[in-house]
Write a protein that holds these residues in place. Structure first.
Motif, PDB file in Angstrom:
ATOM      1  N   MET A   1     -20.120  41.246 -17.465  1.00  0.00           N
ATOM      2  CA  MET A   1     -19.685  41.305 -16.094  1.00  0.00           C
ATOM      3  C   MET A   1     -20.428  40.241 -15.281  1.00  0.00           C
ATOM      4  N   THR A   2     -19.702  39.507 -14.502  1.00  0.00           N
ATOM      5  CA  THR A   2     -20.283  38.461 -13.679  1.00  0.00           C
ATOM      6  C   THR A   2     -20.345  38.940 -12.235  1.00  0.00           C
ATOM      7  N   SER A   3     -21.527  38.813 -11.635  1.00  0.00           N
ATOM      8  CA  SER A   3     -21.651  39.255 -10.248  1.00  0.00           C
ATOM      9  C   SER A   3     -21.125  38.189  -9.297  1.00  0.00           C
ATOM     10  N   ARG A   4     -20.741  38.640  -8.130  1.00  0.00           N
ATOM     11  CA  ARG A   4     -20.264  37.709  -7.110  1.00  0.00           C
ATOM     12  C   ARG A   4     -21.347  36.698  -6.758  1.00  0.00           C
ATOM     13  N   ARG A   5     -22.580  37.172  -6.668  1.00  0.00           N
ATOM     14  CA  ARG A   5     -23.678  36.284  -6.304  1.00  0.00           C
ATOM     15  C   ARG A   5     -23.852  35.175  -7.344  1.00  0.00           C
ATOM     16  N   SER A   6     -23.766  35.514  -8.623  1.00  0.00           N
ATOM     17  CA  SER A   6     -23.930  34.491  -9.652  1.00  0.00           C
ATOM     18  C   SER A   6     -22.760  33.502  -9.631  1.00  0.00           C
ATOM     19  N   ILE A   7     -21.572  33.975  -9.321  1.00  0.00           N
ATOM     20  CA  ILE A   7     -20.421  33.068  -9.187  1.00  0.00           C
ATOM     21  C   ILE A   7     -20.666  32.108  -8.037  1.00  0.00           C
ATOM     22  N   ALA A   8     -21.103  32.635  -6.892  1.00  0.00           N
ATOM     23  CA  ALA A   8     -21.376  31.783  -5.728  1.00  0.00           C
ATOM     24  C   ALA A   8     -22.456  30.760  -6.052  1.00  0.00           C
ATOM     25  N   GLU A   9     -23.510  31.183  -6.733  1.00  0.00           N
ATOM     26  CA  GLU A   9     -24.596  30.260  -7.089  1.00  0.00           C
ATOM     27  C   GLU A   9     -24.096  29.139  -7.996  1.00  0.00           C
ATOM     28  N   ARG A  10     -23.231  29.469  -8.957  1.00  0.00           N
ATOM     29  CA  ARG A  10     -22.691  28.440  -9.855  1.00  0.00           C
ATOM     30  C   ARG A  10     -21.809  27.455  -9.103  1.00  0.00           C
ATOM     31  N   VAL A  11     -20.977  27.960  -8.193  1.00  0.00           N
ATOM     32  CA  VAL A  11     -20.099  27.077  -7.414  1.00  0.00           C
ATOM     33  C   VAL A  11     -20.933  26.150  -6.539  1.00  0.00           C
ATOM     34  N   ILE A  12     -21.961  26.680  -5.902  1.00  0.00           N
ATOM     35  CA  ILE A  12     -22.841  25.876  -5.053  1.00  0.00           C
ATOM     36  C   ILE A  12     -23.550  24.813  -5.889  1.00  0.00           C
ATOM     37  N   ALA A  13     -24.035  25.187  -7.062  1.00  0.00           N
ATOM     38  CA  ALA A  13     -24.721  24.230  -7.940  1.00  0.00           C
ATOM     39  C   ALA A  13     -23.774  23.127  -8.416  1.00  0.00           C
ATOM     40  N   ARG A  14     -22.539  23.492  -8.771  1.00  0.00           N
ATOM     41  CA  ARG A  14     -21.569  22.477  -9.201  1.00  0.00           C
ATOM     42  C   ARG A  14     -21.222  21.519  -8.077  1.00  0.00           C
ATOM     43  N   ALA A  15     -21.062  22.028  -6.875  1.00  0.00           N
ATOM     44  CA  ALA A  15     -20.753  21.165  -5.731  1.00  0.00           C
ATOM     45  C   ALA A  15     -21.908  20.193  -5.481  1.00  0.00           C
ATOM     46  N   SER A  16     -23.136  20.678  -5.562  1.00  0.00           N
ATOM     47  CA  SER A  16     -24.304  19.812  -5.370  1.00  0.00           C
ATOM     48  C   SER A  16     -24.378  18.750  -6.458  1.00  0.00           C
ATOM     49  N   ALA A  17     -24.101  19.158  -7.696  1.00  0.00           N
ATOM     50  CA  ALA A  17     -24.146  18.209  -8.810  1.00  0.00           C
ATOM     51  C   ALA A  17     -23.099  17.108  -8.656  1.00  0.00           C
ATOM     52  N   ARG A  18     -21.996  17.421  -7.992  1.00  0.00           N
ATOM     53  CA  ARG A  18     -20.933  16.435  -7.753  1.00  0.00           C
ATOM     54  C   ARG A  18     -21.212  15.580  -6.524  1.00  0.00           C
ATOM     55  N   GLY A  19     -22.328  15.851  -5.858  1.00  0.00           N
ATOM     56  CA  GLY A  19     -22.664  15.075  -4.670  1.00  0.00           C
ATOM     57  C   GLY A  19     -22.017  15.600  -3.404  1.00  0.00           C
ATOM     58  N   THR A  20     -21.539  16.828  -3.440  1.00  0.00           N
ATOM     59  CA  THR A  20     -20.887  17.439  -2.285  1.00  0.00           C
ATOM     60  C   THR A  20     -21.546  18.793  -2.006  1.00  0.00           C
ATOM     61  N   PRO A  21     -22.785  18.768  -1.530  1.00  0.00           N
ATOM     62  CA  PRO A  21     -23.454  20.054  -1.290  1.00  0.00           C
ATOM     63  C   PRO A  21     -22.742  20.855  -0.207  1.00  0.00           C
ATOM     64  N   ILE A  22     -22.602  22.146  -0.454  1.00  0.00           N
ATOM     65  CA  ILE A  22     -21.925  23.006   0.519  1.00  0.00           C
ATOM     66  C   ILE A  22     -22.875  24.009   1.148  1.00  0.00           C
ATOM     67  N   ASP A  23     -24.074  24.114   0.607  1.00  0.00           N
ATOM     68  CA  ASP A  23     -24.995  25.116   1.119  1.00  0.00           C
ATOM     69  C   ASP A  23     -25.687  24.700   2.411  1.00  0.00           C
ATOM     70  N   GLY A  24     -25.418  23.501   2.907  1.00  0.00           N
ATOM     71  CA  GLY A  24     -25.980  23.060   4.179  1.00  0.00           C
ATOM     72  C   GLY A  24     -25.155  23.500   5.367  1.00  0.00           C
TER      73      GLY A  24
END
Length: 91
Positions: A1-24
């Motif tokens: 089972m995947t938690s919502r928080r872990s999904i959000a963390e992965r999406v945020i990390a992928r966006a940052s890795a692509r040079g498009t940080p969203i957590d700001g």
């Protein structure tokens, strides 16, 4: 089972890795936090985020600025309805 928080963390990390940080973007992250905590469902998160983008666009037009989305959250990040191919979200 995947938690919502872990999904959000992965999406945020992928966006940052692509040079498009969203957590700001504090407003966007507040919406994500509501979803991760289970206070709203994905459809409500999408609707709130799209409303935020529209509000920002209207504000920029009123100020005579380009209606493009702010650099913190590029337009390509606009949330679309889930077609069922993404990971299943569980509480």
């Amino acid at each position: 089972m995947t938690s919502r928080r872990s999904i959000a963390e992965r999406v945020i990390a992928r966006a940052s890795a692509r040079g498009t940080p969203i957590d700001g973007d504090a407003e966007f992250m507040a919406i994500v936090e509501l979803w991760a905590a289970g206070n709203i469902e994905a459809a409500e998160m999408r609707d709130r985020y799209n409303a935020l983008l529209k509000q920002r666009s209207r504000s920029k037009r009123r100020l005579g600025l380009s209606p493009e989305i702010s650099p913190e959250v590029p337009e390509a990040m606009a949330v679309r309805a889930n077609d069922g191919s993404a990971e299943e979200v569980t509480d």
